[in-house]
Every structure is written in structure tokens, then in C-alpha cells.
Write a protein that holds these residues in place. Structure first.
Motif, PDB file in Angstrom:
ATOM      1  N   ALA A 125       0.890  -1.149   0.000  1.00  0.00           N
ATOM      2  CA  ALA A 125       0.000   0.000   0.000  1.00  0.00           C
ATOM      3  C   ALA A 125       0.933   1.205   0.000  1.00  0.00           C
ATOM      4  O   ALA A 125       1.670   1.445   0.957  1.00  0.00           O
ATOM      5  CB  ALA A 125      -0.891  -0.003   1.229  1.00  0.00           C
ATOM      6  N   LEU A 126       0.961   1.937  -1.095  1.00  0.00           N
ATOM      7  CA  LEU A 126       1.962   2.991  -1.276  1.00  0.00           C
ATOM      8  C   LEU A 126       1.814   4.087  -0.224  1.00  0.00           C
ATOM      9  O   LEU A 126       0.710   4.365   0.256  1.00  0.00           O
ATOM     10  CB  LEU A 126       1.821   3.600  -2.675  1.00  0.00           C
ATOM     11  CG  LEU A 126       2.025   2.621  -3.836  1.00  0.00           C
ATOM     12  CD1 LEU A 126       1.610   3.271  -5.156  1.00  0.00           C
ATOM     13  CD2 LEU A 126       3.476   2.172  -3.900  1.00  0.00           C
ATOM     14  N   VAL A 150      13.367   2.848  -0.020  1.00  0.00           N
ATOM     15  CA  VAL A 150      13.254   2.995  -1.482  1.00  0.00           C
ATOM     16  C   VAL A 150      11.803   3.296  -1.834  1.00  0.00           C
ATOM     17  O   VAL A 150      10.889   2.561  -1.441  1.00  0.00           O
ATOM     18  CB  VAL A 150      13.754   1.728  -2.211  1.00  0.00           C
ATOM     19  CG1 VAL A 150      13.406   1.782  -3.691  1.00  0.00           C
ATOM     20  CG2 VAL A 150      15.263   1.581  -2.036  1.00  0.00           C
ATOM     21  N   MET A 151      11.633   4.400  -2.542  1.00  0.00           N
ATOM     22  CA  MET A 151      10.289   4.861  -2.906  1.00  0.00           C
ATOM     23  C   MET A 151      10.158   4.974  -4.420  1.00  0.00           C
ATOM     24  O   MET A 151      11.148   4.987  -5.137  1.00  0.00           O
ATOM     25  CB  MET A 151      10.049   6.241  -2.277  1.00  0.00           C
ATOM     26  CG  MET A 151      10.348   6.269  -0.790  1.00  0.00           C
ATOM     27  SD  MET A 151      10.411   7.932  -0.144  1.00  0.00           S
ATOM     28  CE  MET A 151       8.682   8.357  -0.225  1.00  0.00           C
ATOM     29  N   GLY A 152       8.918   5.124  -4.894  1.00  0.00           N
ATOM     30  CA  GLY A 152       8.704   5.349  -6.319  1.00  0.00           C
ATOM     31  C   GLY A 152       8.243   6.768  -6.577  1.00  0.00           C
ATOM     32  O   GLY A 152       7.768   7.451  -5.652  1.00  0.00           O
ATOM     33  N   LEU A 156       4.836   9.097  -4.787  1.00  0.00           N
ATOM     34  CA  LEU A 156       4.892  10.403  -4.119  1.00  0.00           C
ATOM     35  C   LEU A 156       3.563  11.140  -4.148  1.00  0.00           C
ATOM     36  O   LEU A 156       3.376  12.134  -3.435  1.00  0.00           O
ATOM     37  CB  LEU A 156       5.981  11.276  -4.759  1.00  0.00           C
ATOM     38  CG  LEU A 156       7.417  10.777  -4.607  1.00  0.00           C
ATOM     39  CD1 LEU A 156       8.386  11.742  -5.268  1.00  0.00           C
ATOM     40  CD2 LEU A 156       7.774  10.599  -3.128  1.00  0.00           C
ATOM     41  N   ALA A 157       2.622  10.664  -4.971  1.00  0.00           N
ATOM     42  CA  ALA A 157       1.301  11.291  -4.997  1.00  0.00           C
ATOM     43  C   ALA A 157       0.543  11.076  -3.686  1.00  0.00           C
ATOM     44  O   ALA A 157      -0.410  11.804  -3.388  1.00  0.00           O
ATOM     45  CB  ALA A 157       0.487  10.720  -6.163  1.00  0.00           C
ATOM     46  N   ASN A 196       1.721  14.763 -11.742  1.00  0.00           N
ATOM     47  CA  ASN A 196       3.077  15.291 -11.889  1.00  0.00           C
ATOM     48  C   ASN A 196       3.605  15.785 -10.547  1.00  0.00           C
ATOM     49  O   ASN A 196       3.079  16.754  -9.998  1.00  0.00           O
ATOM     50  CB  ASN A 196       3.062  16.428 -12.919  1.00  0.00           C
ATOM     51  CG  ASN A 196       4.446  16.966 -13.187  1.00  0.00           C
ATOM     52  OD1 ASN A 196       5.438  16.406 -12.717  1.00  0.00           O
ATOM     53  ND2 ASN A 196       4.518  18.040 -13.944  1.00  0.00           N
ATOM     54  N   MET A 197       4.636  15.125 -10.012  1.00  0.00           N
ATOM     55  CA  MET A 197       5.206  15.515  -8.720  1.00  0.00           C
ATOM     56  C   MET A 197       6.526  16.256  -8.865  1.00  0.00           C
ATOM     57  O   MET A 197       7.197  16.550  -7.873  1.00  0.00           O
ATOM     58  CB  MET A 197       5.387  14.275  -7.831  1.00  0.00           C
ATOM     59  CG  MET A 197       4.094  13.561  -7.470  1.00  0.00           C
ATOM     60  SD  MET A 197       2.864  14.616  -6.665  1.00  0.00           S
ATOM     61  CE  MET A 197       3.680  14.973  -5.109  1.00  0.00           C
TER      62      MET A 197
END
Ligand SMILES: Cc1ncc(C[n+]2csc(CCOP(=O)(O)OP(=O)(O)O)c2C)c(N)n1
Ligand SMILES: [Mg+2]
Length: 287
Positions: A125-126, A150-152, A156-157, A196-197
Motif C-alpha cells: 500500500a503505497l 526505497v520509494m517510487g 509520491l502522490a 506530476n510531482m
């Protein structure tokens, strides 16, 4: 924010070979069940390999050491990358790779700390790994242990990431490094289209982090940046510019790599391509 353009002369062959062998482990898992989040695993796998090869103070015989470094894969769907590297580093028997995706496997679509040695948190779950990492780092701040998350970029949304980012800076948590795998894509399109982040580095910087932006497949630069001492009282973010699906030509740089369902022929081509890359690295290592 500093942008590292040039690497020092460091010996990075071992981590490059580890990453290549890990890519082959990804193919091996897909030979058990030909479906998975391949693209995002292959964009972060070089960073994961460098961390396990040369930075994480953890080993298969010390997975319960309270002072070990922690690795959290916040974008848990990239699990193939961590499974592949953990297997190569001896955290579990490689035969388990052949159970990927099967009933009762320890290698499901997202990492499970109750099933697989070396997993530090159940993610998928992001948006939760950074907050979890901040808490771990706070708990470990009087020790030498460091926490890597480690993130994607699509991840980040999730607003919860930014609560974690604020909290890490507020409490001056400097034993925490977030590595953001910026492959420019997420599940259903490019991040520019979906959410868009950008500018990602500037956002972390505005939250009070020390930010470096690098090419995420360059082992020399990864080594150099990860070797830098953290700024006292400041959390570290490393923005990795990467290619989704890197290492398998057919899917590299495609949104379709997100959840790849290869047929037998596509898998065979991928295997050959990666085996050739391994052979080149092995012969360089012998010299
Ligand atoms: C809270 C939450 N919402 C939605 C999803 C579904 N989901 C799985 S992967 C993904 C895209 C993540 O994009 P990114 O972080 O860029 O990772 P990449 O696909 O590049 O590996 C989404 C939205 C999820 N796992 N968790
Ligand atoms: Mg992405």
C-alpha cells in the motif's frame, strides 16, 4: 541540491555483477509465474544491489540484530528486486525463487516480513514506508544503525509521504536516507500525465532534506553518493533518475513494463540478454 555528474574511481564491479545476477533471478521467478511488477523492480535494482553489496550493515546470520541497518521497500510492488538481491546475498535458498507467485509462496506480489528473512516491513500500500522509516530511524538514532527507504515517483502522490518528510526534518533524523526511483512512469501512464510531482528534488529540499540527484543505474555514482556522510541533523534524499524495465530491451522505457506477462519466447530472449551481460561482467572481474 547537488547533482553529481562524475564518479570517483571506485571498484564497483561487484555490485554491478550482483545487479546483473539479480536481474537473472527476476527472470527465474518469472519462469515460475510469468507475471509481475517487473518494470519498477528493474529500475531500482541497481540501487538495491549497491545497498546490499556495500552499505547495509545486515547479513543473513544477523537478521535479528537490534542494531542492524534497516531496508524498507516502500514501493512494495517492486518486490522482485528485493527478492532477487536477497537470494543472491544468501538470505534464503535460491530454490525458493522457483516458488514465486505459487500458492503459499514466501514470494508474493508484495514483501511479507512474516514469510521471508530480511524483509523489515509489509509494504505495498503505497505511501507508508517513509513514515515507517522515520519511526525506525528515530528509535535507532542513538545507535550506528541507518535506515534506507526505497520509494517510487508515482508513490509520491500519496500525501502521507510528505507527513513523513516533514517529520524527519522536524526531528533532525539524520540516520535516514530515502532513495526515490524516478523512472517517470507509474501504473497507468507517465507520472507527468497521471500526477506530476516534479520538481521532486526541490520538494524534498523545501521540506528540509539534503538532496542529491543522480543516474540510478550508475554504480560508481551510487557508491560515491551513498558513501557521503549525512549532514548532521538533516535527512538525506537521493533522487535516482532511472529507466523502467532497465535490462530487458523489449520492455525498457515502456509503461507496459509495469506489470509484465511475458510468454515463453519473450522470457527466453530476456534470459539470454541478461546472461550475456553477466558474462561480460564476469570476464571483466577476472582481469
Ligand atoms: C495506496 C495505493 N494506491 C494505489 C496502489 C496501486 N499501485 C500499485 S503500483 C502503482 C504505481 C506506483 O508508481 P511508482 O511509485 O512510480 O512505481 P513504479 O511503477 O515506477 O515502480 C500504483 C498506483 C497501491 N499499491 N497503493
Ligand atoms: Mg515510477
Amino acid at each position: 541540491m547537488s547533482v553529481v555528474a562524475q564518479a570517483d574511481q571506485v571498484n564497483t564491479r561487484s555490485s554491478a555483477l550482483l545487479a546483473a545476477r539479480a536481474r537473472l533471478n527476476v527472470v527465474r521467478m518469472l519462469e515460475a509465474t510469468p507475471a509481475g511488477h517487473v518494470g519498477g523492480a528493474l529500475s531500482c535494482i541497481d540501487a538495491v544491489a549497491v545497498l546490499y553489496s556495500d552499505f547495509l550493515n545486515v547479513a543473513p546470520d544477523r537478521i535479528d540484530d537490534p542494531i542492524r541497518d534497516r531496508f524498507l521497500l516502500s514501493a512494495g510492488h517492486k518486490a522482485l528486486a528485493q527478492y532477487a538481491v536477497l537470494a543472491e546475498q544468501g538470505f534464503f535458498d535460491k530454490a525458493i525463487l522457483d516458488t514465486y507467485g505459487l500458492a503459499n509462496t514466501a514470494l508474493g506480489g508484495h514483501p511479507d516480513m512474516h514469510k521471508l528473512p530480511g524483509i523489515e516491513g509489509n509494504t505495498g500500500a503505497l505511501g507508508h514506508g517513509l513514515g515507517l522509516g522515520v519511526g525506525m530511524a528515530l528509535g535507532l538514532r542513538e545507535t550506528d544503525a541507518h535506515v534506507y527507504v526505497v520509494m517510487g515517483d508515482g508513490e509520491l502522490a500519496e500525501g502521507s509521504n510528505w507527513e513523513g518528510a516533514a517529520m524527519a526534518a522536524h526531528y533532525g533524523v539524520d540516520n535516514l536516507t530515502a532513495l526515490v526511483d524516478v523512472n517517470g512512469m507509474q501504473i497507468s501512464g507517465t507520472t507527468a500525465e497521471v500526477m506530476n510531482m516534479e520538481q521532486i528534488g526541490a520538494k524534498f529540499e523545501a521540506f528540509g532534506w539534503n538532496v542529491t540527484e543522480i543516474g540510478g543505474h550508475d554504480h560508481e555514482v551510487l557508491h560515491r553518493v551513498l558513501s557521503e556522510e549525512p549532514k548532521p541533523g538533516v535527512p538525506t534524499a537521493i533522487i535516482l533518475r532511472t529507466i523502467k524495465g532497465c535490462g530487458i530491451s523489449e520492455i525498457a522505457g515502456t509503461v507496459g513494463s509495469h506489470y509484465w506477462k511475458p510468454n515463453a519466447e519473450q522470457l527466453a530472449v530476456a534470459r539470454t540478454e541478461i546472461e550475456e551481460a553477466i558474462a561480460v561482467l564476469e570476464s571483466a572481474e577476472e582481469k
